[in-house]
Motif scaffolding. Sequence first.
Motif, PDB file in Angstrom:
ATOM      1  N   THR A  70       0.828  -1.214   0.000  1.00  0.00           N
ATOM      2  CA  THR A  70       0.000   0.000   0.000  1.00  0.00           C
ATOM      3  C   THR A  70       0.860   1.261   0.000  1.00  0.00           C
ATOM      4  O   THR A  70       0.332   2.361   0.162  1.00  0.00           O
ATOM      5  CB  THR A  70      -0.926   0.009   1.231  1.00  0.00           C
ATOM      6  N   THR A  71       2.171   1.102  -0.160  1.00  0.00           N
ATOM      7  CA  THR A  71       3.086   2.250  -0.157  1.00  0.00           C
ATOM      8  C   THR A  71       3.748   2.359  -1.522  1.00  0.00           C
ATOM      9  O   THR A  71       4.591   1.531  -1.873  1.00  0.00           O
ATOM     10  CB  THR A  71       4.169   2.083   0.920  1.00  0.00           C
ATOM     11  N   PRO A  72       3.385   3.362  -2.335  1.00  0.00           N
ATOM     12  CA  PRO A  72       3.975   3.480  -3.671  1.00  0.00           C
ATOM     13  C   PRO A  72       5.429   3.912  -3.615  1.00  0.00           C
ATOM     14  O   PRO A  72       5.901   4.460  -2.613  1.00  0.00           O
ATOM     15  CB  PRO A  72       3.105   4.548  -4.341  1.00  0.00           C
ATOM     16  N   MET A  73       6.120   3.649  -4.702  1.00  0.00           N
ATOM     17  CA  MET A  73       7.508   4.082  -4.905  1.00  0.00           C
ATOM     18  C   MET A  73       8.480   3.456  -3.914  1.00  0.00           C
ATOM     19  O   MET A  73       9.564   3.973  -3.676  1.00  0.00           O
ATOM     20  CB  MET A  73       7.625   5.612  -4.843  1.00  0.00           C
ATOM     21  N   VAL A  74       8.115   2.305  -3.331  1.00  0.00           N
ATOM     22  CA  VAL A  74       8.972   1.622  -2.359  1.00  0.00           C
ATOM     23  C   VAL A  74       9.023   0.136  -2.702  1.00  0.00           C
ATOM     24  O   VAL A  74       8.013  -0.464  -3.060  1.00  0.00           O
ATOM     25  CB  VAL A  74       8.448   1.815  -0.921  1.00  0.00           C
ATOM     26  N   THR A  75      10.202  -0.442  -2.607  1.00  0.00           N
ATOM     27  CA  THR A  75      10.354  -1.891  -2.792  1.00  0.00           C
ATOM     28  C   THR A  75      11.117  -2.463  -1.602  1.00  0.00           C
ATOM     29  O   THR A  75      11.766  -1.729  -0.846  1.00  0.00           O
ATOM     30  CB  THR A  75      11.124  -2.217  -4.083  1.00  0.00           C
ATOM     31  N   MET A  76      11.047  -3.772  -1.456  1.00  0.00           N
ATOM     32  CA  MET A  76      11.715  -4.428  -0.326  1.00  0.00           C
ATOM     33  C   MET A  76      12.465  -5.665  -0.801  1.00  0.00           C
ATOM     34  O   MET A  76      11.970  -6.437  -1.618  1.00  0.00           O
ATOM     35  CB  MET A  76      10.696  -4.827   0.739  1.00  0.00           C
ATOM     36  N   GLU A  77      13.677  -5.826  -0.294  1.00  0.00           N
ATOM     37  CA  GLU A  77      14.465  -7.043  -0.477  1.00  0.00           C
ATOM     38  C   GLU A  77      14.664  -7.653   0.899  1.00  0.00           C
ATOM     39  O   GLU A  77      15.006  -6.955   1.853  1.00  0.00           O
ATOM     40  CB  GLU A  77      15.822  -6.728  -1.101  1.00  0.00           C
ATOM     41  N   SER A  78      14.429  -8.953   0.986  1.00  0.00           N
ATOM     42  CA  SER A  78      14.572  -9.621   2.279  1.00  0.00           C
ATOM     43  C   SER A  78      15.668 -10.665   2.224  1.00  0.00           C
ATOM     44  O   SER A  78      16.067 -11.129   1.141  1.00  0.00           O
ATOM     45  CB  SER A  78      13.248 -10.279   2.688  1.00  0.00           C
ATOM     46  N   LEU A  79      16.159 -11.031   3.392  1.00  0.00           N
ATOM     47  CA  LEU A  79      17.165 -12.083   3.482  1.00  0.00           C
ATOM     48  C   LEU A  79      16.620 -13.375   2.900  1.00  0.00           C
ATOM     49  O   LEU A  79      17.338 -14.130   2.241  1.00  0.00           O
ATOM     50  CB  LEU A  79      17.559 -12.289   4.953  1.00  0.00           C
ATOM     51  N   TYR A  80      15.332 -13.621   3.113  1.00  0.00           N
ATOM     52  CA  TYR A  80      14.694 -14.820   2.583  1.00  0.00           C
ATOM     53  C   TYR A  80      14.738 -14.822   1.052  1.00  0.00           C
ATOM     54  O   TYR A  80      15.053 -15.839   0.430  1.00  0.00           O
ATOM     55  CB  TYR A  80      13.252 -14.885   3.070  1.00  0.00           C
ATOM     56  N   ASP A  81      14.428 -13.666   0.424  1.00  0.00           N
ATOM     57  CA  ASP A  81      14.451 -13.577  -1.037  1.00  0.00           C
ATOM     58  C   ASP A  81      15.852 -13.834  -1.574  1.00  0.00           C
ATOM     59  O   ASP A  81      16.039 -14.544  -2.563  1.00  0.00           O
ATOM     60  CB  ASP A  81      13.975 -12.188  -1.490  1.00  0.00           C
ATOM     61  N   TYR A  82      16.834 -13.225  -0.917  1.00  0.00           N
ATOM     62  CA  TYR A  82      18.212 -13.421  -1.359  1.00  0.00           C
ATOM     63  C   TYR A  82      18.635 -14.877  -1.192  1.00  0.00           C
ATOM     64  O   TYR A  82      19.392 -15.420  -2.002  1.00  0.00           O
ATOM     65  CB  TYR A  82      19.170 -12.514  -0.580  1.00  0.00           C
ATOM     66  N   TYR A  83      18.149 -15.506  -0.126  1.00  0.00           N
ATOM     67  CA  TYR A  83      18.498 -16.913   0.091  1.00  0.00           C
ATOM     68  C   TYR A  83      17.919 -17.780  -1.031  1.00  0.00           C
ATOM     69  O   TYR A  83      18.596 -18.689  -1.538  1.00  0.00           O
ATOM     70  CB  TYR A  83      17.979 -17.403   1.437  1.00  0.00           C
TER      71      TYR A  83
END
Length: 806
Positions: free
Chosen positions: A650-663
């Motif tokens: 629900t927050t535009p112009m923001v992305t997230m990378e997580s340790l889980y995704d990188y794993y």
Amino acid sequence: MTLPFENDTSRIVKKYAKHSISQSRVKTFLSVLTIALAVALLSGFALSVIGMETEAKRELLVSSQMLYHNLNDEQMQTLRHDERISDSKIYMQAANTQIENYLVIPVYIEQNNSQIVMDEIVEGQYPIDLYDVAVDKAYLEQLGLPVELGVTITIPFYDGNTENFTVVGLTDSGSTERVYSLFCSKQYTEAGSQFQHSVTALAVQFAHADEMSKQVFEAMTKQIEADYGIPAQNSDPNDGFLSSLEPNWEDIQIVMIFSFAVLFVSYLVIYSIFYIYVHNQVREFGQLRTMGTTAKQIKKILRVQGRIFCVYGTALGLVIGGIAAFLFKPNGWSWGNTAITSIVIFLLVYGMIWLAMSKPAKIAGSISPIEAAKNTGYESFPAVSKKLHRKITPFSLAIMGSSRNRKKWIVTVLSLGIAGIMFMGGTTLLSSLDMERLTRHGLLEYGEFEVELSRNAIKNDPHGQTGVQLKNPLNEDLIQTIAQMEGVAEVSEYKTLEAKFEYNGVTKKENITPFTPDQQALLEKYLVTGTADYSTMSENHEILVLRNEYADYIYDWTFHVGDTVKFRWFDGIREQETEFRIAGEISDGIFEDDGGGKLFGKTGFFLLPEELMNQMMPSGFNFNSQLLVRMDDLLQEPALRKTMNDLLDTTPMVTMESLYDYYQDSEAMYQRTSLVIWGLCGFIMLFAVINLVNTLIATTLSRKHEFSVLRSVGMAKKQLRQTVQCEGILLAFWNICIAVLIGTAVGYGIVRYLNYVGDDTWVWHFPAVHFAGYMIVAILLPVLIAAALIHLLEKKSIVQQLREID
């Protein structure tokens, strides 16, 4: 060519060579298979690398080479008619509009005969009428509307205007970020409400640019800027195209090293096959010499066989390698590249075969009829023992057999050993990769989630990162919301300002990072030269530089203390320009420090006192570009990850990378790397197996008479089988010794080298499980092959075998 008094025997020689090929089916099969495998490896690998380069260059051919911003009408028109420019396209972008949890950006792309491709319409057409638009399929899905042409959409723009548009075209970018382009018509840019204060850019391609060097290209673009009065900050070169103007020496070196390794192993196998063949056909060559065949003709017989094997093996290998390369990169396929690569590989393989056959051919040509008559099938006899009797066992017979054919055994052991070395080196890499270290790179070494400004939003904003930061979503409200979530231990903020720097003839975008007085002591700890005094730097308008080693690698120069660096940036209203003097250089060792790595892990080349950076932007400007979220209890990670995803959706112009995704990504990369390593090891080991099979078959069949004599004086079938199997086990023993000693050293050396160049994701571990499996296969394979060979010999009686003369 023959002299007038000579007989032309070339046809007879070729006919005999072909007859020998048909009679020696094992030699023919193994030789062609070896060559085909080598060519398939070489062509598949080389064409795959070339295919990747070709695909990238084809994409660059339809992309802009330079983007010019903020041109007036006169500059744009005269620039488009410049003979140095071969193609151009106008691009316009209006202000972003935030709607609920996504962003809409009105854009216009000129529709002319240009080959420059920006966004491709996959269905329908580009808008023509005033309120016609083209949108991405993902945008219609976001609105909950049917993904089809003719749909009407309503856009509440940021300035209060609400307008209805009809979808006449669809794109399919595949983007998962909530930033969508609204492609408008030419009419709308002139009469619509959103393009009154738009940013206009001209995308251009230059004539014969792909034939230029990087230096010539940069000199030409600088001359164009000077000719038309275009400021450097309004020129945005395509970095990918610039890189394509220089040869990729790293890929070239990899292909050369790989080719050398494959050719060397192939050389050993081909040499071994023909050496054993010549050794076992001594009597036949002697008979040919008795009949008048010259040494030159015997050499030619082997050369003709080699050429035939080369043609058939290369043809088969090129087909296999070409198919593999096409399936890997179909968009990079080129018949021209394939033809050139095939010719080069054929010449390399032909040269390898010529070298591999030189010694066997020389040996064959030097055989005299008398030597052939004396030949016993062994190179030498062991020294005469003083013992009047000795104990004869299958093992002692195996040792005597191997000692009488040392050259054959040395070549076989060498090829097996190389395969073992590669196997141990590859499996050492697989065993030594630390997934935790691989996953926790960058800031994720100090936390579990990275929340950052959307790269897509930055790319689509006319003012880049600064434009997004003017309405920065990484605000205090978002930070407090995340900090209060269950499982969150700490939220760290990272501030940067995007600017273009000019130094030593290079103009590049780079993020400037601030530092505070509290961080001065840490910076001074890793100060290489100069000073890092916060107060002095603030007063004297100075800056610190980092990553000088990287600058040297990329630009072939480094930043020097005392020099000035010019910066240009957008302050929210207009472009600004200033210069900073370099006060000091910070060592890259700061990134290995726990505190330094966390504070400055995302820093580029420049560190600026916070006071000076605040002065560059209006009061209250939010410099946040990234947040790092750390947890204390990783067991809560799945629940927190879901909560974070729900919030950021629900927050535009923001992305997230997580340790889980990188794993997950690292695990997928590890699997792909494992397949590549296993594939290469498998191919090289197949060469070794071919050599092993050839050695055991040739040795066993050449000693049929000897085995028959042993059987006639009382040797049992079991003992005979054990003798041949012991010879195979002796091969396996030396193979294992070479693999464990040299292979382990090679694997350890590779890991240590990777650590030396700064890659700490590798921690050396001996591949015990893989080595155990290798030992089992290395021992079982010759044992099984020997058993099969003895079984074939036993189909004939002892009397029949005694009557046969090799």
